[in-house]
Design an enzyme around this catalytic site. Structure first.
Site, PDB file in Angstrom:
ATOM      1  N   HIS A 124       0.813  -1.110  -0.012  1.00  0.00           N
ATOM      2  CA  HIS A 124      -0.068   0.030  -0.003  1.00  0.00           C
ATOM      3  C   HIS A 124       0.900   1.334  -0.055  1.00  0.00           C
ATOM      4  CE1 HIS A 124       0.815  -1.055   4.219  1.00  0.00           C
ATOM      5  NE2 HIS A 124       0.482   0.323   4.331  1.00  0.00           N
ATOM      6  N   MET A 125       0.543   2.189  -0.830  1.00  0.00           N
ATOM      7  CA  MET A 125       1.310   3.575  -0.880  1.00  0.00           C
ATOM      8  C   MET A 125       0.274   4.481  -0.051  1.00  0.00           C
ATOM      9  SD  MET A 125       2.621   5.642  -3.955  1.00  0.00           S
ATOM     10  CE  MET A 125       0.918   6.353  -4.741  1.00  0.00           C
TER      11      MET A 125
END
Length: 207
Positions: A124-125
């Site tokens: 996840h960013m």
């Protein structure tokens, strides 16, 4: 033996013949899922989803550390940045496309990046505004995970992936050093001694 007694004995006999494995499986199915798997549940929650494409989904961070805090995740099962390879360059470019769209939709400066030691499963960013004003921002670890080199900018990760085909892990020593770094405002040179002082100071940067 009357009918009711016979039925009770028969039921007890069937239960006693159940294998230990069957009982364990029944018990395991009721166990709560580990907190590190929480993102997988949020990806399915319509109230959490902000955007979705063929490759990615954008969700609200359940415990935002700033006024704006979203997460961009792949629909494919990739555990972290350390599972990325050259074939995932297009995926990260899709992350960037979504980030650019969000930049155009809000009137606050946003940053995009990854934690060097992710705590949640599924790549996840983070897309987060630099104000860092939130009741969920409580500890020094929270702060340092977004304001030191522990927070690896998107551009840096993409470049490393293009050049090396993988992402290098930081050492445990570096991790510990970054988390114990002294507090410092991310918008000026002020160095508070405590988190309450820092949070109060951050309000002075709000326009």
């Amino acid at each position: 033996m009357n009918v009711l007694l016979y039925q009770a004995v028969k039921k007890f006999t069937k239960m006693s013949k159940r294998s230990p494995t069957s009982v364990a499986e029944s018990t395991d199915s009721k166990k709560p899922k580990h907190w590190s798997l929480g993102l997988l549940e949020s990806m399915k929650d319509p109230e959490s989803i902000v955007k979705k494409t063929d490759q990615c989904v954008v969700i609200k961070d359940k415990y935002p550390k700033a006024k704006i805090h979203y997460l961009i995740l792949p629909l494919s099962d990739i555990n972290s940045i350390y599972k990325l390879n050259s074939s995932h360059v297009n995926l990260l470019e899709e992350f960037n496309k979504l980030f650019k769209e969000m930049q155009e939709e809000v009137n606050l400066p946003l940053r995009a990046g990854f934690h060097a030691v992710p705590s949640m499963m599924r790549l996840h960013m983070h897309v987060i505004s630099k104000d860092m004003i939130s009741p969920c921002l409580k500890t020094k670890v929270h702060w340092n995970s977004f304001t030191t080199d522990f927070f690896r900018p998107y551009e840096e990760i993409l470049q490393e992936l293009k050049e090396n085909g993988s992402i290098k892990k930081i050492s445990p020593e570096q991790h510990k050093s970054l988390m114990s770094s002294e507090l410092q405002c991310n918008q000026c040179s002020f160095k508070p001694k405590t988190m309450p002082q820092l949070k109060q100071h951050l309000l002075t940067h709000v326009k």
